[in-house]
Design an enzyme around this catalytic site. Structure first.
Site, PDB file in Angstrom:
ATOM      1  N   SER A  18      10.143  -6.588  50.554  1.00 50.69           N
ATOM      2  CA  SER A  18      10.363  -5.419  49.707  1.00 50.69           C
ATOM      3  C   SER A  18       9.955  -4.108  50.362  1.00 50.69           C
ATOM      4  O   SER A  18      10.509  -3.053  50.047  1.00 50.69           O
ATOM      5  CB  SER A  18       9.592  -5.597  48.392  1.00 50.69           C
ATOM      6  N   HIS A 225       4.162  -0.368  45.745  1.00 48.36           N
ATOM      7  CA  HIS A 225       5.133  -0.287  46.827  1.00 48.36           C
ATOM      8  C   HIS A 225       5.323   1.182  47.207  1.00 48.36           C
ATOM      9  O   HIS A 225       5.129   2.067  46.373  1.00 48.36           O
ATOM     10  CB  HIS A 225       6.482  -0.880  46.401  1.00 48.36           C
TER      11      HIS A 225
END
Length: 277
Positions: A18, A225
């Site tokens: 990711s 993230h």
């Protein structure tokens, strides 16, 4: 004289999880997958700035085995550039943060210690095998392995993320050990290395200009993230330099030709942090 034929654009293949697909950075490609491949990701930014044709294989949740079994198939002897961001899911990135979001510091530190055990024993040979496989399939390519940023700066700013100082220090120390493992495996396999910890320093979760998302209850895939700025100012310049593309931030068409793989992860939700109820 005859006009020279147009130069064939170089091919860039982006592998990983990711952090490479750009999960958390928004503006996701509608490619029929749940990989969360973002047009704000560092692979797309680098391809656009340098007129590269991008083969975008990175997918949310990918492990090293996923990269080896599902993503490397597109490599050829004509591939020019390759980046790899992998290893975080192999050491339980999301499960560790999920545990540390709870109130049991002992459980958090035990989870971090378990991750460090994997980093010390299993991860080196897994990474070395991955990088060696890439080199074998694309012997003429410039290959770069990237690290992950430290997430924390020592303070909290969200009611759901009341990590203790000991927990944040432990998770940052584990990120450092993971970076060292990636660096060493890359050196042993003869591939390049891009350490993104420095450009994220001062831009951690809860800093005034964070390059990493805090917890996001509605869109769990965003949590912890890099955001769009993290991809553009954290990953992109560092990886660009490691690839030998120079330090320019502009240039190119800005809209590269992008092809994507299928769902090249066995579990696209593996890297999603959960808030314990």
């Amino acid at each position: 004289p005859r006009p020279k034929p147009p130069k064939t654009p170089s091919t860039y293949v982006a592998f990983g999880d990711s952090y490479a697909s750009g999960t958390g950075a928004g503006s996701y490609l509608a490619d029929g997958t749940s990989c969360y491949r973002s047009t704000n990701s560092y692979p797309v930014l680098l391809a656009g700035a340098n007129n590269l044709v991008l083969d975008f294989q990175a997918c949310s949740g990918s492990t090293i085995d996923d990269v080896r079994s599902s993503q490397l198939v597109t490599l050829t002897s004509a591939t020019t550039y390759v980046t790899v961001t992998a290893g975080g899911n192999d050491v339980g990135f999301a499960d560790t943060i999920t545990t540390c979001l709870g109130i049991d510091t002992g459980a958090c530190l035990a989870k971090v210690a378990a991750a460090e055990g994997v980093i010390a024993t299993e991860l080196p040979w897994r990474l070395r095998t991955l990088y060696t496989d890439v080199r074998g399939k694309a012997p003429g390519a410039k290959v770069v392995a990237t690290t992950y940023p430290r997430l924390f700066n020592g303070r909290t700013c969200h009611p759901l993320t009341s990590f203790t100082s000991a927990e944040m220090s432990a998770m940052n120390a584990a990120a450092d050990k993971l970076a060292d493992a990636i660096r060493d495996a890359a050196a042993e396999a003869g591939v390049g290395f891009a350490d993104v910890r420095t450009p994220f320093h001062g831009h951690a979760v809860c800093d005034s200009a964070p390059r990493i998302n805090n917890v996001d209850i509605l869109r769990r895939y965003n949590s912890f993230h890099p955001n769009a700025t993290g991809q553009a100012s954290g990953y992109s310049p560092t990886v660009k330099a490691a690839l030998g593309l120079g330090g320019k931030t502009g240039g190119g068409t800005g809209k590269p030709k992008v092809t994507t793989g299928a769902t090249t992860s066995t579990d696209t939700q593996r890297g999603q942090v959960r808030v314990q109820g």
